[in-house]
Design a protein around this motif. Structure first.
Motif, PDB file in Angstrom:
ATOM      1  N   LEU A 172     -25.357   2.984  29.382  1.00 40.72           N
ATOM      2  CA  LEU A 172     -23.901   3.441  29.618  1.00 40.72           C
ATOM      3  C   LEU A 172     -23.497   4.400  28.782  1.00 40.72           C
ATOM      4  O   LEU A 172     -24.151   5.074  27.842  1.00 40.72           O
ATOM      5  CB  LEU A 172     -22.559   2.617  29.283  1.00 40.72           C
ATOM      6  N   ASP A 173     -22.661   5.300  28.981  1.00 40.19           N
ATOM      7  CA  ASP A 173     -22.321   6.641  28.264  1.00 40.19           C
ATOM      8  C   ASP A 173     -21.783   6.266  26.926  1.00 40.19           C
ATOM      9  O   ASP A 173     -21.201   5.130  26.527  1.00 40.19           O
ATOM     10  CB  ASP A 173     -21.323   7.574  28.998  1.00 40.19           C
ATOM     11  N   PHE A 174     -22.087   7.327  25.753  1.00 41.28           N
ATOM     12  CA  PHE A 174     -21.540   7.088  24.559  1.00 41.28           C
ATOM     13  C   PHE A 174     -19.952   7.263  24.246  1.00 41.28           C
ATOM     14  O   PHE A 174     -19.420   7.782  25.294  1.00 41.28           O
ATOM     15  CB  PHE A 174     -22.265   7.678  23.585  1.00 41.28           C
ATOM     16  N   PRO A 175     -19.209   6.716  23.416  1.00 46.69           N
ATOM     17  CA  PRO A 175     -17.822   6.914  23.487  1.00 46.69           C
ATOM     18  C   PRO A 175     -17.329   8.359  23.110  1.00 46.69           C
ATOM     19  O   PRO A 175     -18.049   8.922  22.421  1.00 46.69           O
ATOM     20  CB  PRO A 175     -17.117   5.834  22.284  1.00 46.69           C
ATOM     21  N   GLN A 176     -16.539   8.884  23.782  1.00 47.50           N
ATOM     22  CA  GLN A 176     -15.996   9.984  23.793  1.00 47.50           C
ATOM     23  C   GLN A 176     -14.435  10.281  22.933  1.00 47.50           C
ATOM     24  O   GLN A 176     -13.763   9.311  23.226  1.00 47.50           O
ATOM     25  CB  GLN A 176     -15.842  10.773  25.170  1.00 47.50           C
ATOM     26  N   TYR A 177     -14.186  11.205  22.384  1.00 47.81           N
ATOM     27  CA  TYR A 177     -13.227  11.371  21.663  1.00 47.81           C
ATOM     28  C   TYR A 177     -12.591  12.968  21.676  1.00 47.81           C
ATOM     29  O   TYR A 177     -13.475  13.721  21.634  1.00 47.81           O
ATOM     30  CB  TYR A 177     -13.124  10.885  20.209  1.00 47.81           C
ATOM     31  N   THR A 178     -11.423  13.055  21.836  1.00 50.23           N
ATOM     32  CA  THR A 178     -10.763  14.320  21.571  1.00 50.23           C
ATOM     33  C   THR A 178      -9.524  14.228  20.761  1.00 50.23           C
ATOM     34  O   THR A 178      -9.176  13.510  20.521  1.00 50.23           O
ATOM     35  CB  THR A 178     -10.483  15.109  22.804  1.00 50.23           C
ATOM     36  N   ALA A 201     -26.031  12.697  17.188  1.00 49.76           N
ATOM     37  CA  ALA A 201     -26.794  12.156  18.469  1.00 49.76           C
ATOM     38  C   ALA A 201     -27.421  10.849  18.341  1.00 49.76           C
ATOM     39  O   ALA A 201     -27.267   9.856  19.080  1.00 49.76           O
ATOM     40  CB  ALA A 201     -28.154  13.172  18.842  1.00 49.76           C
ATOM     41  N   ALA A 202     -27.957  10.421  16.810  1.00 49.37           N
ATOM     42  CA  ALA A 202     -28.381   9.336  16.719  1.00 49.37           C
ATOM     43  C   ALA A 202     -27.087   8.197  16.675  1.00 49.37           C
ATOM     44  O   ALA A 202     -27.337   7.202  17.248  1.00 49.37           O
ATOM     45  CB  ALA A 202     -28.760   9.355  15.124  1.00 49.37           C
ATOM     46  N   TRP A 203     -25.919   8.572  16.131  1.00 49.21           N
ATOM     47  CA  TRP A 203     -24.816   7.731  16.068  1.00 49.21           C
ATOM     48  C   TRP A 203     -24.168   7.492  17.548  1.00 49.21           C
ATOM     49  O   TRP A 203     -24.120   6.205  18.054  1.00 49.21           O
ATOM     50  CB  TRP A 203     -23.592   8.367  15.576  1.00 49.21           C
ATOM     51  N   ARG A 204     -24.513   8.679  18.640  1.00 49.39           N
ATOM     52  CA  ARG A 204     -23.955   8.325  20.113  1.00 49.39           C
ATOM     53  C   ARG A 204     -25.061   7.401  20.629  1.00 49.39           C
ATOM     54  O   ARG A 204     -24.438   6.617  21.515  1.00 49.39           O
ATOM     55  CB  ARG A 204     -24.148   9.626  20.683  1.00 49.39           C
ATOM     56  N   LEU A 205     -26.313   7.560  20.473  1.00 57.06           N
ATOM     57  CA  LEU A 205     -27.214   6.570  20.985  1.00 57.06           C
ATOM     58  C   LEU A 205     -27.011   5.211  20.672  1.00 57.06           C
ATOM     59  O   LEU A 205     -27.246   4.331  21.449  1.00 57.06           O
ATOM     60  CB  LEU A 205     -28.787   7.161  20.667  1.00 57.06           C
ATOM     61  N   SER A 206     -26.843   4.958  19.557  1.00 58.87           N
ATOM     62  CA  SER A 206     -26.638   3.443  18.916  1.00 58.87           C
ATOM     63  C   SER A 206     -25.451   2.904  19.678  1.00 58.87           C
ATOM     64  O   SER A 206     -25.402   2.125  20.108  1.00 58.87           O
ATOM     65  CB  SER A 206     -26.518   3.551  17.561  1.00 58.87           C
ATOM     66  N   ALA A 207     -24.110   3.731  19.672  1.00 64.49           N
ATOM     67  CA  ALA A 207     -22.993   3.488  20.245  1.00 64.49           C
ATOM     68  C   ALA A 207     -23.411   3.023  21.693  1.00 64.49           C
ATOM     69  O   ALA A 207     -22.746   2.260  22.110  1.00 64.49           O
ATOM     70  CB  ALA A 207     -21.900   4.543  20.187  1.00 64.49           C
TER      71      ALA A 207
END
Ligand code: 4FV
Length: 223
Positions: A172-178, A201-207
């Motif tokens: 699934l996609d990593f969490p997005q914020y704005t 990128a590492a944080w997004r992959l683990s998330a």
């Protein structure tokens, strides 16, 4: 790519096919579409396209001949003719990528209880968008068209590109914020302001893995 919809309700399509990204794809010459109505091919004086099921039972069945003539009226060499129905193989991102390589899709939209079983020889594939019953195949056909057209090279702007999105990576996609940075006391993860793209990128992959494990463990086995 050209997409033709075989449908008894051609007026349903323009609002979806001409809006936003699909509309832009047409302006860029990457997409054209049309509708063919089986009712225009009915030999019956009342332009009949459905009839009662042999063997009895509720509802009506779409007749094979108007369907056949409608499909034959637009089918070309290399056209991929697809029936949208609950009996079909479940449509996936992988199937969308495959169909994006085709030049001409003919999407047949069932109505009533479905089509005469003998019509299946007119179709190259039968696809379902999910295990539930709708009133017609028009919405599934538009879902398929949307998922396929956005994979065509040049349709999505660079920044909209698809390579890192859900299902492409099997996750699934990593969490997005704005903005805003704080909402109801919830802070955006600090790492996203670090400017350290490797760490981000590492944080997004683990998330993404955590989200997939939590929400879609079935995907983990495939990832
Ligand atoms: C459907 C689906 C779907 C069934 C009877 C149209 C309806 C009516 N199509 N994925 N789920 N079709 O429910 O593709 O003919």
């Amino acid at each position: 790519m050209r997409i033709d919809f075989v449908t008894l309700f051609p007026d349903m399509f323009a609002p979806v096919m001409d809006a936003s990204i699909l509309g832009r794809a047409q302006e860029k010459g990457l997409l054209e579409w049309g509708c063919v109505n089986p009712r225009d091919f009915s030999e019956d004086k009342h332009r009949k396209v459905d009839d009662r099921p042999f063997g009895g039972g509720p509802g009506m069945v779409m007749m094979v001949e108007p369907l056949e003539k409608a499909v034959e009226s637009i089918k070309k060499k290399g056209s991929k003719v697809i029936l949208l129905s609950p009996q079909g193989e479940t449509f996936t991102d992988r199937k969308a990528s495959q169909l994006a390589k085709d030049g001409h899709l003919v999407l047949v939209c069932g109505r009533y209880e479905g089509v005469d079983e003998r019509a299946l020889e007119l179709f190259d594939e039968e696809l379902s968008i999910g295990d539930y019953v709708l009133t017609g195949g028009e919405l599934p056909a538009m879902v398929l068209a949307d998922a396929v057209v956005r994979k065509l090279p040049g349709v999505l702007k660079k920044e909209e590109a698809t390579e890192s999105e859900s299902f492409v990576s099997g996750l699934l996609d990593f969490p997005q914020y704005t903005r805003p940075r704080v909402w109801r006391g919830q802070e955006v993860p600090e790492i996203l302001f670090s400017g350290d793209h490797k760490k981000i990128a590492a944080w997004r992959l683990s998330a993404a893995k955590a989200a997939t494990k939590r929400k879609r463990p079935d995907l983990m086995s495939r990832a």
